[in-house]
Scaffold this motif. Structure first.
Motif, PDB file in Angstrom:
ATOM      1  N   PHE A  44       0.832  -1.204   0.000  1.00  5.64           N
ATOM      2  CA  PHE A  44       0.000   0.000   0.000  1.00  5.64           C
ATOM      3  C   PHE A  44       0.868   1.256   0.000  1.00  5.64           C
ATOM      4  CE2 PHE A  44      -1.683   3.590   2.259  1.00  5.64           C
ATOM      5  CZ  PHE A  44      -2.798   3.879   1.491  1.00  5.64           C
ATOM      6  N   VAL A  45       1.891   1.296   0.833  1.00  2.63           N
ATOM      7  CA  VAL A  45       2.763   2.476   0.909  1.00  2.63           C
ATOM      8  C   VAL A  45       3.444   2.702  -0.439  1.00  2.63           C
ATOM      9  CG1 VAL A  45       4.798   3.474   2.026  1.00  2.63           C
ATOM     10  CG2 VAL A  45       3.083   2.298   3.397  1.00  2.63           C
ATOM     11  N   ILE A  46       3.855   1.628  -1.077  1.00  2.00           N
ATOM     12  CA  ILE A  46       4.461   1.749  -2.409  1.00  2.00           C
ATOM     13  C   ILE A  46       3.449   2.334  -3.387  1.00  2.00           C
ATOM     14  CG2 ILE A  46       5.315   0.400  -4.380  1.00  2.00           C
ATOM     15  CD1 ILE A  46       6.586  -1.495  -2.243  1.00  2.00           C
ATOM     16  N   GLU A  47       2.220   1.865  -3.333  1.00  7.12           N
ATOM     17  CA  GLU A  47       1.158   2.371  -4.207  1.00  7.12           C
ATOM     18  C   GLU A  47       0.875   3.849  -3.929  1.00  7.12           C
ATOM     19  OE1 GLU A  47      -3.533   1.359  -5.201  1.00  7.12           O
ATOM     20  OE2 GLU A  47      -2.416   0.084  -3.810  1.00  7.12           O
ATOM     21  N   LEU A  48       0.849   4.230  -2.662  1.00 10.22           N
ATOM     22  CA  LEU A  48       0.616   5.628  -2.300  1.00 10.22           C
ATOM     23  C   LEU A  48       1.726   6.520  -2.847  1.00 10.22           C
ATOM     24  CD1 LEU A  48      -1.025   7.763  -0.759  1.00 10.22           C
ATOM     25  CD2 LEU A  48       0.306   7.183   1.282  1.00 10.22           C
ATOM     26  N   PHE A  49       2.970   6.094  -2.694  1.00 10.93           N
ATOM     27  CA  PHE A  49       4.085   6.877  -3.217  1.00 10.93           C
ATOM     28  C   PHE A  49       4.036   6.948  -4.740  1.00 10.93           C
ATOM     29  CE2 PHE A  49       5.948   7.161   0.860  1.00 10.93           C
ATOM     30  CZ  PHE A  49       6.929   8.127   0.772  1.00 10.93           C
ATOM     31  N   ALA A  50       3.642   5.864  -5.379  1.00  7.00           N
ATOM     32  CA  ALA A  50       3.588   5.841  -6.841  1.00  7.00           C
ATOM     33  C   ALA A  50       2.520   6.773  -7.385  1.00  7.00           C
ATOM     34  CB  ALA A  50       3.323   4.418  -7.319  1.00  7.00           C
ATOM     35  N   ASN A  51       1.461   6.992  -6.621  1.00  2.58           N
ATOM     36  CA  ASN A  51       0.342   7.806  -7.110  1.00  2.58           C
ATOM     37  C   ASN A  51       0.303   9.229  -6.567  1.00  2.58           C
ATOM     38  OD1 ASN A  51      -0.901   5.841  -8.781  1.00  2.58           O
ATOM     39  ND2 ASN A  51      -1.667   4.824  -6.951  1.00  2.58           N
ATOM     40  N   ARG A  52       1.226   9.607  -5.730  1.00  9.95           N
ATOM     41  CA  ARG A  52       1.141  10.932  -5.113  1.00  9.95           C
ATOM     42  C   ARG A  52       1.349  12.068  -6.105  1.00  9.95           C
ATOM     43  NH1 ARG A  52       6.386   9.448  -4.114  1.00  9.95           N
ATOM     44  NH2 ARG A  52       7.916  11.096  -3.845  1.00  9.95           N
ATOM     45  N   SER A  60      -3.609  17.090 -14.663  1.00  8.96           N
ATOM     46  CA  SER A  60      -4.924  17.213 -15.296  1.00  8.96           C
ATOM     47  C   SER A  60      -5.505  15.856 -15.702  1.00  8.96           C
ATOM     48  CB  SER A  60      -4.842  18.119 -16.515  1.00  8.96           C
ATOM     49  OG  SER A  60      -3.929  17.567 -17.453  1.00  8.96           O
ATOM     50  N   GLY A  61      -4.850  14.789 -15.314  1.00  8.46           N
ATOM     51  CA  GLY A  61      -5.329  13.460 -15.687  1.00  8.46           C
ATOM     52  C   GLY A  61      -6.359  12.911 -14.712  1.00  8.46           C
ATOM     53  N   ASP A  62      -6.635  11.653 -14.851  1.00  8.85           N
ATOM     54  CA  ASP A  62      -7.604  10.961 -14.017  1.00  8.85           C
ATOM     55  C   ASP A  62      -6.939  10.558 -12.697  1.00  8.85           C
ATOM     56  OD1 ASP A  62      -9.748   9.559 -13.070  1.00  8.85           O
ATOM     57  OD2 ASP A  62      -9.532   7.877 -14.451  1.00  8.85           O
ATOM     58  N   ALA A  63      -7.526  10.950 -11.588  1.00  6.01           N
ATOM     59  CA  ALA A  63      -6.949  10.656 -10.267  1.00  6.01           C
ATOM     60  C   ALA A  63      -7.640   9.481  -9.575  1.00  6.01           C
ATOM     61  CB  ALA A  63      -7.023  11.899  -9.389  1.00  6.01           C
ATOM     62  N   ASN A  64      -8.317   8.646 -10.368  1.00 14.87           N
ATOM     63  CA  ASN A  64      -9.033   7.516  -9.775  1.00 14.87           C
ATOM     64  C   ASN A  64      -8.117   6.568  -9.000  1.00 14.87           C
ATOM     65  OD1 ASN A  64     -11.612   8.236 -10.469  1.00 14.87           O
ATOM     66  ND2 ASN A  64     -11.586   7.116 -12.403  1.00 14.87           N
ATOM     67  N   GLU A  65      -6.918   6.322  -9.519  1.00 19.28           N
ATOM     68  CA  GLU A  65      -6.000   5.404  -8.841  1.00 19.28           C
ATOM     69  C   GLU A  65      -5.619   5.932  -7.460  1.00 19.28           C
ATOM     70  OE1 GLU A  65      -5.082   2.250  -9.643  1.00 19.28           O
ATOM     71  OE2 GLU A  65      -6.568   2.543 -11.211  1.00 19.28           O
ATOM     72  N   LEU A  66      -5.372   7.225  -7.377  1.00 15.98           N
ATOM     73  CA  LEU A  66      -5.045   7.818  -6.085  1.00 15.98           C
ATOM     74  C   LEU A  66      -6.247   7.762  -5.152  1.00 15.98           C
ATOM     75  CD1 LEU A  66      -3.063   9.251  -4.213  1.00 15.98           C
ATOM     76  CD2 LEU A  66      -3.870  11.406  -5.168  1.00 15.98           C
ATOM     77  N   ASN A  67      -7.420   8.055  -5.666  1.00 14.80           N
ATOM     78  CA  ASN A  67      -8.628   7.988  -4.841  1.00 14.80           C
ATOM     79  C   ASN A  67      -8.868   6.574  -4.319  1.00 14.80           C
ATOM     80  OD1 ASN A  67      -9.237  10.721  -5.078  1.00 14.80           O
ATOM     81  ND2 ASN A  67     -10.348  10.409  -6.986  1.00 14.80           N
ATOM     82  N   LYS A  68      -8.657   5.576  -5.159  1.00 17.86           N
ATOM     83  CA  LYS A  68      -8.796   4.181  -4.719  1.00 17.86           C
ATOM     84  C   LYS A  68      -7.778   3.860  -3.637  1.00 17.86           C
ATOM     85  CE  LYS A  68     -10.027   2.340  -9.203  1.00 17.86           C
ATOM     86  NZ  LYS A  68      -9.638   1.358 -10.225  1.00 17.86           N
ATOM     87  N   CYS A  69      -6.569   4.326  -3.863  1.00 19.43           N
ATOM     88  CA  CYS A  69      -5.485   4.081  -2.909  1.00 19.43           C
ATOM     89  C   CYS A  69      -5.815   4.706  -1.555  1.00 19.43           C
ATOM     90  CB  CYS A  69      -4.189   4.651  -3.468  1.00 19.43           C
ATOM     91  SG  CYS A  69      -2.747   4.411  -2.438  1.00 19.43           S
ATOM     92  N   LEU A  70      -6.193   5.958  -1.555  1.00 15.86           N
ATOM     93  CA  LEU A  70      -6.509   6.651  -0.303  1.00 15.86           C
ATOM     94  C   LEU A  70      -7.724   6.024   0.385  1.00 15.86           C
ATOM     95  CD1 LEU A  70      -5.915  10.344  -1.399  1.00 15.86           C
ATOM     96  CD2 LEU A  70      -4.506   8.998   0.171  1.00 15.86           C
TER      97      LEU A  70
END
Length: 135
Positions: A44-52, A60-70
């Motif tokens: 999870f921490v790796i995913e959070l860092f990857a999407n920050r 200006s892109g899609d932030a769905n991955e970050l929203n899912k992560c959070l």
């Protein structure tokens, strides 16, 4: 010559074998679960860092991955009150300071245990952003 078998002895041996097997299963289950939780939290921490990078003002892109992560934080870190408090503060006021606190708290979770003592705040917040410029 008759061999007399002591049934109490046989019962004791059988009971010991069964009991030790059951105890072994529970101990193995405990350590396997502990290892899986550690792997899940670190991933999870790796995913959070990857999407920050999605939190950048010019993103200006899609932030769905970050929203899912959070959105995973309350479930993955339900056993850590500090992380949940930082998550709540971040949701109530989304800013760099609260994000920094949240990232630090997930890294310092006793299960994750990522040493961030040598990291300064800029290093944690700074993201890699390579722009494709077709001029």
């Amino acid at each position: 010559m008759d061999i007399i078998v002591n049934t109490d002895f046989i019962n004791t041996v059988i009971t010991s074998i069964i009991t030790s097997g059951i105890i072994g299963v529970f101990i193995s289950e405990y350590y396997q679960r502990k290892t899986l939780v550690k792997i899940m939290k670190r991933d999870f921490v790796i995913e959070l860092f990857a999407n920050r990078f999605m939190l950048q003002a010019d993103y200006s892109g899609d932030a769905n991955e970050l929203n899912k992560c959070l959105g995973k934080i309350p479930i993955i870190f339900s056993d850590n009150e500090e992380v949940i408090n930082c998550y709540d503060k971040f949701l109530s006021e989304i800013n760099e300071k609260n994000l920094l606190r949240l990232i630090k708290s997930v890294c310092q979770d006793k299960t994750v245990n990522i040493d961030i003592s040598n990291w300064d705040n800029k290093m944690i917040i700074k993201t890699l952003s390579i722009k494709n410029d077709n001029s």
